[in-house]
Design a protein around this motif. Structure first.
Motif, mmCIF file in Angstrom:
data_model
loop_
_atom_site.group_PDB
_atom_site.id
_atom_site.type_symbol
_atom_site.label_atom_id
_atom_site.label_comp_id
_atom_site.label_asym_id
_atom_site.label_seq_id
_atom_site.Cartn_x
_atom_site.Cartn_y
_atom_site.Cartn_z
ATOM 1 N N ILE A 195 -51.793 9.998 32.390
ATOM 2 C CA ILE A 195 -53.238 10.166 32.227
ATOM 3 C C ILE A 195 -53.689 11.306 33.134
ATOM 4 N N MET A 196 -53.964 12.424 32.536
ATOM 5 C CA MET A 196 -54.320 13.600 33.332
ATOM 6 C C MET A 196 -55.822 13.595 33.632
ATOM 7 N N LEU A 197 -56.128 13.428 34.887
ATOM 8 C CA LEU A 197 -57.535 13.375 35.284
ATOM 9 C C LEU A 197 -58.118 14.760 35.488
ATOM 10 N N PHE A 198 -57.286 15.626 36.061
ATOM 11 C CA PHE A 198 -57.795 16.930 36.446
ATOM 12 C C PHE A 198 -56.644 17.935 36.428
ATOM 13 N N TYR A 199 -56.898 19.100 35.879
ATOM 14 C CA TYR A 199 -55.865 20.137 35.887
ATOM 15 C C TYR A 199 -56.545 21.500 35.928
ATOM 16 N N ASP A 200 -56.308 22.211 36.989
ATOM 17 C CA ASP A 200 -56.865 23.558 37.122
ATOM 18 C C ASP A 200 -55.835 24.378 37.864
ATOM 19 N N SER A 201 -54.862 24.855 37.132
ATOM 20 C CA SER A 201 -53.718 25.486 37.768
ATOM 21 C C SER A 201 -53.333 26.779 37.069
ATOM 22 N N GLU A 202 -52.751 27.667 37.841
ATOM 23 C CA GLU A 202 -52.286 28.945 37.308
ATOM 24 C C GLU A 202 -50.853 29.152 37.773
ATOM 25 N N GLY A 203 -49.969 29.569 36.882
ATOM 26 C CA GLY A 203 -48.561 29.729 37.250
ATOM 27 C C GLY A 203 -47.984 31.022 36.720
ATOM 28 N N PRO A 204 -46.781 31.362 37.153
ATOM 29 C CA PRO A 204 -46.171 32.628 36.724
ATOM 30 C C PRO A 204 -45.681 32.565 35.283
ATOM 31 N N LEU A 205 -45.781 33.672 34.599
ATOM 32 C CA LEU A 205 -45.278 33.735 33.217
ATOM 33 C C LEU A 205 -44.200 34.815 33.125
ATOM 34 N N SER A 206 -44.580 36.064 33.234
ATOM 35 C CA SER A 206 -43.561 37.115 33.227
ATOM 36 C C SER A 206 -44.023 38.283 34.089
ATOM 37 N N PHE A 207 -43.057 39.039 34.569
ATOM 38 C CA PHE A 207 -43.367 40.143 35.470
ATOM 39 C C PHE A 207 -42.292 41.215 35.255
ATOM 40 N N VAL A 208 -42.644 42.216 34.487
ATOM 41 C CA VAL A 208 -41.702 43.332 34.280
ATOM 42 C C VAL A 208 -41.926 44.290 35.443
ATOM 43 N N SER A 209 -41.084 44.175 36.419
ATOM 44 C CA SER A 209 -41.291 44.919 37.665
ATOM 45 C C SER A 209 -40.626 46.293 37.619
ATOM 46 N N MET A 210 -40.951 47.096 38.616
ATOM 47 C CA MET A 210 -40.412 48.450 38.692
ATOM 48 C C MET A 210 -39.001 48.443 39.288
ATOM 49 N N THR A 211 -38.256 49.467 38.966
ATOM 50 C CA THR A 211 -36.947 49.675 39.588
ATOM 51 C C THR A 211 -37.073 50.932 40.467
#
Lengths: 148, 113
Positions: A38-54
């Motif tokens: 039973i999810m009462l509260f959810y306010d979250s942000e997480g990583p998805l993808s990151f094409v970084s520099m070389t």
């Protein structure tokens, strides 16, 4: 056999937080803190993808700032509503564990930073009794600055 | 009643976390460089680094199996950039998984930064 199948089904949500790495393909897997029951509260942000520099992408006039590290975290609570192994949990999740936040933290520590390369991203999983969980995104990279 | 214990035990065993306490780091992403993207030289040394998470009795899990730790182990005191990197996972489990070690292993060549 039935027990094993049920156990595998139970374990399916766990790797969601434990080892959702970025694969070699084009698919992106979000690293959000899991919340079931039973999810009462959810306010979250997480990583998805990151094409970084070389190193090739770093401008020639760049000044090296060395190795930098940024961390951003999500937090979760999961409280069983009965003293039973099959009891439903009351869950909640909050926090900003995004790449954006981790990079903002690096930028705060190194205001002259222009970019990062040779980036390694890891997840830190912290859990006590499965009731409190913390999922942190850790970005370790080399940073550079450009002349003003 | 027995099943009540078997289910969570299997679940924990497969997920690599501890029921009571977990503090581990797992690898997520590492966009490594190719030889053309760094100042590579034919005599660049090869390096291997390992970083591990451990769990015992399915109750506790600890360790740092991150890419950052594995690369740190590979570079040692050198200041360089790894390229042509292979990342692997090595798992050791003993006594039905009562003690488990999951390691991230990176191996590649080291170029000057």
């Amino acid at each position: 056999m039935k027990t094993l199948i049920l156990a595998v089904l139970l374990a399916v949500p766990a790797p969601f937080a434990a080892a959702t790495g970025e694969g070699d393909g084009d698919e992106a897997f979000p690293g959000l803190i899991p919340a079931g029951g039973i999810m009462l509260f959810y306010d979250s942000e997480g990583p998805l993808s990151f094409v970084s520099m070389t190193p090739k992408d770093v401008p020639a006039d760049a000044r090296q700032l060395g190795t930098v590290k940024g961390v951003s975290c999500q937090h979760g609570l999961s409280i069983p509503i009965a003293a039973n192994i099959r009891a439903t949990n009351v869950t909640g999740g909050y926090g900003d564990g995004s790449f954006k936040k981790a990079l903002e933290q690096i930028k705060k520590e190194h205001p002259d930073m222009s970019g990062v390369y040779d980036v390694r991203t890891d997840l830190r999983i912290f859990s006590i009794l499965g009731i409190y969980r913390k999922l942190c995104t850790e970005v370790t990279a080399r940073a550079f600055a450009r002349p003003q | 009643m027995r099943k009540l214990f078997v289910f969570p035990l299997f679940a924990v065993m497969l997920s690599g976390c501890g029921i009571l306490y977990t503090d581990i780091k797992v690898p997520r992403g590492y966009r490594t460089s190719s030889p053309s993207e760094v100042k590579s030289a034919p005599d660049d040394p090869t390096a291997t680094g390992k970083a591990c998470n451990r769990s015992a009795l399915f109750l506790v899990a600890w360790g740092d199996g991150s890419y950052a730790a594995a690369v740190r182990d590979a570079l040692g005191t050198r200041d360089g950039i790894m390229y042509d990197v292979r990342a692997d996972m090595k798992v050791n489990a003993y006594v039905l998984g009562l003690y488990t070690k999951v390691c991230t292993v990176v191996s590649g060549r080291v170029a000057k930064p």
